[in-house]
Design an enzyme around this catalytic site. Structure first.
Site: not given
Lengths: 389, 369
Positions: A120-121, A151, A241, A243, A340, A366
């Protein structure tokens, strides 16, 4: 037996994912530049590729475990891009459904694409501070509140919404509810504009007097009278699972960046001499080897977490370890590769700068890297969340 | 197929060594370090477990078990958990046995392997390191020149594990060209003419109990049959990979022990009315220590499993060495920080583990898987 080799069927499957990844890469810049567009559910080339799921399920018995293989697929897919060849019909809400839903609910929404709305905000990782409320009115729940960072919230058919049924009960009061699109009072207020993963839609949602049937409470009425945080824990299990899966996504960006940098440097005549003594490496070679090692460590930690799930062992701690490592390399490796390679590495004519932007979310969603450290620390100290907060 | 499953015999070997590590190595670590003393009785006790002889073929008097590198890595982690310095002394003979198993001719195996199948600890070792800054195994200074029916060895070696008592030294020399593929190894008996073993042992920041040897090879005449592997020679890449993985496996155990000590201390030590483990600044540091111990172990296993399969483990062992060295040093360093002032005091273990970590993470070895 300790084994890190890929079986023939693993290799076949991964080769196909690599071919798909090379296709999705062609669309990567397009959807990154046009954030307002929602990529189609399937890219034009999708039909040329066999259904991967079938091939995964047809593998011989005793092969690499399914969860472990999924991590390898996740890395490879992410190496391609955020734009999938075909969008899966499931999202994070489906994982919550499978973890906490009743058999009837699983049957009813198993094929419905469900997003998950927690943030939430005013709260993120501290999900017990959720302000969205759910009040029981007869045979209905009435939901009120604001949700952000949902999402796949734009393309999903429904959303699993976390709300509190009792603001004083803390975690125990938090339940999750299935809210289908089109329910009066449910509104998508905007599609977020983001640093990266722009092909993935992220929604903000408003719930205003949003009335849903009573049986849309995930886990059913059973989940209400439970003492303690049973229901909450059920949904948190979802993350054991997801994560490692998120870690795999971040590792894919690190891997893609390293592959790009290695190839680009080779064209400039700089290659890693693996047989050179460790005190005699050039700064660039030392950095490349360090990033290779970091990426390998994150990869193996992720495979380990998934493998534990495959052999039906507890993996809560290892899931957080993998997420912590995956989050780290998704930041440090693309950053290091640009360093690099020098200024040309920042050019948008290459995808490297995009992988840095895309990968950056890994250590945030997550559960941030800091949340993973909290979980790891609590586990190894044997502390509750109250003892170490 | 990807699997992290240990075999039953691996679980047994690991548990057996874990007992030894807890009951013997850990208890003796401080005393041996303070006195720079090699505990002979401990070496004999460990020898009785058959950790070295297990992988020697029955024909040469060993147990004839598969000399699996993954098992060796598990054993070394446990020894490192007890005390890396004493653990390295226990396993030092493998520095001689492993290359012999890997590259020795039949007759070399026949002659030398039986030395290690008796009831008493038998010291033989590897002489790789040379006394120059920025040591690089690809650019050794020790040379072996062929003169008809013998080689002439010239050079200086130092930091040779168990150098004070080893019956044989596997001396590593450069080839015609620089590079690890050109490396050659010679089995040099202690009484060889031209070999001078310096009496004064070398002293180091950590591993103080280890009797490090320093050798001078002064026009040492080595008959052809001292060259390990005969005309075939050795695979220098494989030799170095085995050392990298061995050292890294010891590191995992060392880092695991430090992390365990930090966990216990942080829960016990109270500051501002609360265990310091309940403060995120400390808790996160220890969470990272734990995370890295877990992660580094898999790199070691992967490299060990490649050696076991007989494929080139150069890349995987370099990655393991690089990662494990960085993280082990960080963990040992953070371990001291968690203990605060007590971490600096020799009544507490941390400073010893820190010193051992500094030596271990810079040495090419001092053990082999």
């Amino acid at each position: 037996m300790i084994d890190f080799t890929l079986s023939d069927s693993d290799k076949d499957i991964l080769e196909q994912v690599r071919r798909e990844a090379l296709v999705t890469r062609k669309y990567a810049r397009h959807y990154d530049d046009r954030e307002e567009e929602l990529p189609p559910m399937a890219l034009p080339e999708a039909s040329e590729f066999p259904n991967l799921l079938e091939r995964v399920l047809e593998r011989p018995a005793g092969d690499t475990g399914l969860a472990t293989l999924q991590m390898l697929l996740g890395i490879e897919r992410s190496w391609g891009d955020t734009v999938p060849l075909r969008f899966q019909r499931t999202a994070l809400g489906n994982a919550a459904l499978m973890a906490a839903g009743t058999p009837e609910q699983k049957a009813r929404w198993g094929k419905t694409m469900l997003a998950m709305a927690i943030t939430e905000p005013g709260c993120g990782s501290d999900s017990k501070a959720i302000k969205t409320t759910a009040r029981l009115q007869g045979d209905h729940w009435v939901l009120d509140g604001e949700k952000i960072f949902v999402t796949t919230g734009i393309r999903a058919e429904g959303v699993v919404v976390w709300a509190t049924t009792d603001a004083h009960a803390g975690r125990a009061g938090i339940k999750s509810f299935v809210v289908m699109k089109g329910t009066p009072g449910f509104e998508i207020t905007r599609k977020e504009k983001k640093l990266g993963i722009r092909a993935s839609d992220t929604a903000a949602i408003s719930l205003s007097q949003c009335k849903i049937p009573r049986d849309h409470l995930l886990g059913g009425d059973e989940s209400i009278p439970k003492q303690g945080s049973g229901g909450f824990r059920g949904v948190m299990k979802t993350f054991n699972m997801t994560r490692p899966g998120v870690a795999a996504g971040g590792i894919g960006k690190a891997r893609a960046s390293l592959d790009f940098a290695t190839e680009a440097l080779a064209q400039e005549g700089v290659t890693i001499d693996w047989e050179c003594g460790r005190n005699a490496r050039s700064a660039t070679c030392a950095r490349l080897i360090q990033m290779e090692a970091d990426t390998e460590a994150a990869t193996l930690a992720t495979l380990r977490a998934a493998w534990l799930a495959d052999v039906k062992q507890e993996n809560n701690l290892e899931a957080s370890i993998s997420k912590s490592k995956g989050g780290e390399v998704s930041r440090s490796v693309p950053q290091g590769c640009i360093e690099i390679l020098g200024a040309l590495g920042t050019s948008r004519q290459y995808l490297l700068e995009k992988w840095l932007r895309d990968g950056r979310i890994t250590d945030i969603y997550e559960g941030t890297g800091q949340i993973q450290r909290l979980i790891i620390a609590r586990t190894i100290f044997g502390y509750s969340s109250a003892e170490l907060s | 197929m990807i699997s992290f499953e240990l075999t039953q015999s691996q679980v047994m070997a690991r548990d057996m060594v874990r007992e030894l590590a807890k009951k013997e190595l850990r208890q003796r670590a401080r005393g041996c370090d303070e006195e720079s003393r090699c505990p002979d009785d401990l070496l004999e006790k460990s020898w009785a477990l058959g950790l070295v002889s297990a992988g020697i073929p029955e024909a040469q008097g060993g147990a004839g078990a598969a000399a699996e590198q993954t098992t060796s890595a598990l054993v070394l982690e446990e020894l490192g958990y007890g005390c890396a310095s004493l653990g390295a002394m226990v396993m030092a003979p493998m520095l001689f046995v492993r290359p012999l198993l890997d590259f020795g001719t039949d007759s070399q195996k026949q002659i030398y392997l039986p030395l290690f199948t008796g009831n008493r600890y038998h010291a033989a070792t590897l002489a790789l390191h040379e006394p120059n800054f920025g040591f690089d195994p690809a650019k050794l200074r020790t040379t072996a020149e062929r003169h008809g029916d013998h080689f002439v060895l010239r050079g200086e070696k130092h930091l040779v594990p168990m150098g004070d008592r080893s019956s044989h030294f596997l001396v590593i020399a450069r080839g015609q060209e620089p590079g690890v593929r050109q490396l050659q190894a010679f089995i040099v008996p202690r009484d060889a003419r031209g070999l001078h073993v310096h009496a004064e042992p070398e002293r180091t920041i950590g591993f103080q109990a280890m009797p490090w040897g320093r050798l001078s090879l002064d026009d040492l005449h080595a008959p052809l049959d001292w060259r390990l592997g005969g005309d075939q020679g050795i695979d220098g890449r494989r030799l170095l990979a085995s050392l990298r993985v061995g050292g890294a496996a010891l590191c995992v155990g060392l880092a695991r022990a430090v992390t365990e000590m930090a966990v216990a201390y942080a829960k016990e030590r109270v500051a501002f009315g609360q265990a310091i483990a309940k403060k995120q600044a400390i808790a996160f540091m220890i969470a990272d220590m734990y995370t890295e111990v877990e992660s580094m172990r898999w790199l070691v296993w992967k490299a060990a499993s490649e050696l076991e399969r007989g494929v080139d483990a150069t890349r995987s062992s370099v990655l393991a060495q690089d990662y494990v060295a960085r993280k082990t040093m960080k963990i040992a360093d953070d371990g001291i920080q968690v203990f605060g002032g007590h971490g600096f005091i020799r009544d507490y273990p941390l400073e010893l583990w820190f010193r051992n970590a500094r030596l271990l993470t810079t040495h090419e070895g001092p053990v082999a898987v």
